[in-house]
Write a protein that holds these residues in place. Structure first.
Motif, mmCIF file in Angstrom:
data_model
loop_
_atom_site.group_PDB
_atom_site.id
_atom_site.type_symbol
_atom_site.label_atom_id
_atom_site.label_comp_id
_atom_site.label_asym_id
_atom_site.label_seq_id
_atom_site.Cartn_x
_atom_site.Cartn_y
_atom_site.Cartn_z
ATOM 1 N N ALA A 1 22.148 54.983 42.041
ATOM 2 C CA ALA A 1 22.738 53.693 42.423
ATOM 3 C C ALA A 1 23.672 53.204 41.328
ATOM 4 C CB ALA A 1 21.624 52.675 42.667
ATOM 5 N N TRP A 2 24.863 52.783 41.739
ATOM 6 C CA TRP A 2 25.865 52.280 40.782
ATOM 7 C C TRP A 2 26.049 50.785 40.969
ATOM 8 C CZ3 TRP A 2 30.826 55.778 41.637
ATOM 9 C CH2 TRP A 2 30.557 57.081 41.200
ATOM 10 N N ASP A 3 26.341 50.106 39.884
ATOM 11 C CA ASP A 3 26.863 48.743 39.970
ATOM 12 C C ASP A 3 27.648 48.467 38.693
ATOM 13 O OD1 ASP A 3 25.836 46.207 42.008
ATOM 14 O OD2 ASP A 3 27.084 45.715 40.277
ATOM 15 N N VAL A 4 28.653 47.603 38.833
ATOM 16 C CA VAL A 4 29.451 47.241 37.661
ATOM 17 C C VAL A 4 28.769 46.120 36.875
ATOM 18 C CG1 VAL A 4 30.853 45.456 38.803
ATOM 19 C CG2 VAL A 4 31.864 46.816 36.973
ATOM 20 N N SER A 5 27.844 45.413 37.533
ATOM 21 C CA SER A 5 27.262 44.213 36.925
ATOM 22 C C SER A 5 25.966 44.537 36.174
ATOM 23 C CB SER A 5 26.981 43.185 38.037
ATOM 24 O OG SER A 5 25.960 42.309 37.644
ATOM 25 N N PRO A 6 25.937 44.303 34.849
ATOM 26 C CA PRO A 6 24.704 44.555 34.106
ATOM 27 C C PRO A 6 23.559 43.654 34.588
ATOM 28 C CG PRO A 6 26.555 44.145 32.597
ATOM 29 C CD PRO A 6 27.042 43.868 33.980
ATOM 30 N N GLU A 7 23.881 42.414 35.004
ATOM 31 C CA GLU A 7 22.813 41.515 35.503
ATOM 32 C C GLU A 7 22.171 42.112 36.755
ATOM 33 O OE1 GLU A 7 25.888 40.493 34.730
ATOM 34 O OE2 GLU A 7 25.944 38.332 34.383
ATOM 35 N N ALA A 8 23.032 42.556 37.675
ATOM 36 C CA ALA A 8 22.499 43.144 38.909
ATOM 37 C C ALA A 8 21.646 44.362 38.579
ATOM 38 C CB ALA A 8 23.638 43.513 39.858
ATOM 39 N N LEU A 9 22.150 45.209 37.674
ATOM 40 C CA LEU A 9 21.393 46.433 37.361
ATOM 41 C C LEU A 9 20.049 46.121 36.730
ATOM 42 C CD1 LEU A 9 24.185 48.836 36.114
ATOM 43 C CD2 LEU A 9 22.730 49.143 38.117
ATOM 44 N N SER A 10 19.992 45.048 35.912
ATOM 45 C CA SER A 10 18.680 44.792 35.306
ATOM 46 C C SER A 10 17.710 44.273 36.361
ATOM 47 C CB SER A 10 18.767 43.894 34.067
ATOM 48 O OG SER A 10 19.383 42.708 34.409
ATOM 49 N N VAL A 11 18.192 43.490 37.338
ATOM 50 C CA VAL A 11 17.313 43.069 38.445
ATOM 51 C C VAL A 11 16.882 44.297 39.257
ATOM 52 C CG1 VAL A 11 17.261 41.781 40.625
ATOM 53 C CG2 VAL A 11 18.249 40.718 38.590
ATOM 54 N N ALA A 12 17.841 45.175 39.556
ATOM 55 C CA ALA A 12 17.521 46.366 40.371
ATOM 56 C C ALA A 12 16.491 47.248 39.659
ATOM 57 C CB ALA A 12 18.793 47.163 40.652
ATOM 58 N N ARG A 13 16.645 47.386 38.338
ATOM 59 C CA ARG A 13 15.683 48.234 37.594
ATOM 60 C C ARG A 13 14.276 47.648 37.662
ATOM 61 N NH1 ARG A 13 20.144 49.240 33.694
ATOM 62 N NH2 ARG A 13 20.721 51.422 34.032
ATOM 63 N N VAL A 14 14.180 46.310 37.536
ATOM 64 C CA VAL A 14 12.853 45.670 37.622
ATOM 65 C C VAL A 14 12.282 45.898 39.026
ATOM 66 C CG1 VAL A 14 11.640 43.460 37.636
ATOM 67 C CG2 VAL A 14 13.303 43.956 35.840
ATOM 68 N N ASN A 15 13.124 45.733 40.042
ATOM 69 C CA ASN A 15 12.629 45.951 41.414
ATOM 70 C C ASN A 15 12.137 47.381 41.607
ATOM 71 O OD1 ASN A 15 12.841 43.395 42.603
ATOM 72 N ND2 ASN A 15 15.064 43.628 42.825
ATOM 73 N N ALA A 16 12.886 48.343 41.071
ATOM 74 C CA ALA A 16 12.475 49.749 41.229
ATOM 75 C C ALA A 16 11.138 49.982 40.530
ATOM 76 C CB ALA A 16 13.546 50.682 40.669
ATOM 77 N N ARG A 17 10.992 49.373 39.346
ATOM 78 C CA ARG A 17 9.729 49.574 38.605
ATOM 79 C C ARG A 17 8.567 48.954 39.380
ATOM 80 N NH1 ARG A 17 11.516 47.952 33.806
ATOM 81 N NH2 ARG A 17 10.567 45.914 33.924
ATOM 82 N N LYS A 18 8.762 47.684 39.825
ATOM 83 C CA LYS A 18 7.677 46.999 40.546
ATOM 84 C C LYS A 18 7.299 47.734 41.824
ATOM 85 C CE LYS A 18 8.232 42.108 39.442
ATOM 86 N NZ LYS A 18 8.853 40.893 39.972
ATOM 87 N N LEU A 19 8.306 48.279 42.497
ATOM 88 C CA LEU A 19 8.046 48.923 43.789
ATOM 89 C C LEU A 19 7.796 50.430 43.631
ATOM 90 C CD1 LEU A 19 10.704 46.939 45.827
ATOM 91 C CD2 LEU A 19 8.235 46.869 46.185
ATOM 92 N N GLN A 20 7.791 50.877 42.386
ATOM 93 C CA GLN A 20 7.539 52.290 42.082
ATOM 94 C C GLN A 20 8.466 53.217 42.875
ATOM 95 O OE1 GLN A 20 3.208 52.069 42.795
ATOM 96 N NE2 GLN A 20 3.031 52.577 40.638
ATOM 97 N N ALA A 21 9.749 52.900 42.758
ATOM 98 C CA ALA A 21 10.758 53.717 43.449
ATOM 99 C C ALA A 21 11.521 54.527 42.404
ATOM 100 C CB ALA A 21 11.726 52.822 44.213
ATOM 101 N N ASN A 22 11.807 55.764 42.762
ATOM 102 C CA ASN A 22 12.492 56.642 41.829
ATOM 103 C C ASN A 22 13.996 56.610 42.125
ATOM 104 O OD1 ASN A 22 12.981 58.514 39.911
ATOM 105 N ND2 ASN A 22 12.163 60.253 41.083
ATOM 106 N N VAL A 23 14.721 55.788 41.358
ATOM 107 C CA VAL A 23 16.170 55.662 41.548
ATOM 108 C C VAL A 23 16.831 55.773 40.173
ATOM 109 C CG1 VAL A 23 18.053 54.126 42.291
ATOM 110 C CG2 VAL A 23 15.867 54.101 43.526
ATOM 111 N N ARG A 24 17.943 56.516 40.136
ATOM 112 C CA ARG A 24 18.702 56.617 38.869
ATOM 113 C C ARG A 24 19.816 55.572 38.917
ATOM 114 N NH1 ARG A 24 23.198 60.115 36.863
ATOM 115 N NH2 ARG A 24 23.635 60.665 39.014
#
Ligand SMILES: C[S@@+](CC[C@H](N)C(=O)[O-])C[C@H]1O[C@@H](n2cnc3c(N)ncnc32)[C@H](O)[C@@H]1O
Length: 278
Positions: A138-161
């Motif tokens: 998953a790509w995004d230009v926004s560091p804020e969005a990416l940090s939210v997405a990373r937390v969501n992936a961790r909480k939901l135990q999803a494997n996304v790069r």
């Protein structure tokens, strides 16, 4: 009606319709202040500690400035999963749930998938959860969005790069690496701003929403250019689009050499999704 509900209603009435005030009162009492729904509907009063009184004041202040409820609650549901959302990241929309549902019917279980403009990560994470054999980037230009997405992936135990990347400017050397590129990129034109509600316009990130009036398809064109290299043969693009541009999207993708280009409508019967094959 209990005293707290009467107070909440009186504070929100100047800003919201009667139905909105009624729905917001219930959400504030039950979801944010922790009142049991049965007590709420029976009209029982809530005893608020000074700390809870202060919390209520903060919530009412935020609502009176039209801050979206999802930011105040810090969460939203997407295809049955809870995603953290905060200012700086787009609140996922029901149309995007439809896009993911459509993909789940059509793409191979072990697809290599790229989500461009991932925001909260709702598309990438949902696909990774539903298709455990898929490889999801998953790509995004926004560091804020990416940090939210990373937390969501961790909480939901999803494997996304996750990768910080400006799709309009990046140089890519990943040839034939993906079976599917999906994107719900910014697609609201500046001219459409006039019709938008204050909770969207004043609170959701402009970076996630707007494209210039003179180039409304800029993200799709760029992703389609990248897709000619990055997609394997037979690979597909899945786009969520501005309902005004279905025909232009089809023409553009056909001109760029994509085949089996189709437009699909959303549940409101608007042209909303475009799918194309390399
Ligand atoms: C409409 S939002 C979609 C977010 C999420 N995929 C969803 O469906 O809820 C568009 C996303 O594209 C990102 N974006 C905007 N410009 C971009 C660019 N040049 N490169 C990569 N991502 C970009 C924004 O930060 C935002 O997260």
């Amino acid at each position: 009606m209990n005293k707290i509900v009467a107070y909440i209603r009186s504070r929100l009435q100047p800003y919201y319709t009667a139905e909105e005030v009624s729905a917001l009162s219930r959400i504030v009492c039950c979801d944010l202040l922790g009142q049991a729904p049965t007590d709420y509907y029976l009209g029982k009063d809530i005893a608020l500690s000074p700390k809870k009184e202060q919390e209520l004041e903060d919530i009412l202040q935020r609502l009176s400035r039209f801050e979206p409820l999802q930011y105040i609650e810090g969460r939203t549901l997407f295809l049955g999963r809870e995603f953290w959302v905060a200012p700086g990241v787009l609140i996922p929309r029901p149309e995007t749930e439809e896009l993911v549902e459509l993909m789940l019917k059509e793409i191979p279980a072990d697809a290599r998938i790229l989500d461009v403009g991932t925001g909260s990560g709702c598309i990438a994470i949902s696909l990774a959860k539903e298709l455990p054999d898929a490889l999801v980037t998953a790509w995004d230009v926004s560091p804020e969005a990416l940090s939210v997405a990373r937390v969501n992936a961790r909480k939901l135990q999803a494997n996304v790069r996750f990768v910080e990347c400006d799709v309009l400017a990046c140089q890519v050397d990943e040839v034939g690496l993906y079976d599917v590129i999906v994107s719900n990129p910014p697609y609201v034109t500046e001219a459409e701003k006039a019709d938008m509600e204050p909770n969207v316009l004043q609170w959701e990130p402009s970076l996630a929403l707007f494209v210039p009036d003179d180039d409304p398809l800029r993200f799709y064109r760029r992703i389609a250019v990248l897709g000619r290299d990055m997609l394997a043969d037979g690979g597909r693009l899945y786009f969520e689009i501005n309902r005004a541009y279905g025909r232009e999207m089809v023409e553009m993708l056909r001109t760029m050499g994509y085949v089996r280009v189709r437009v699909k409508k959303d549940l409101s019967q608007n042209d909303r999704f475009v799918i194309a094959e390399k």
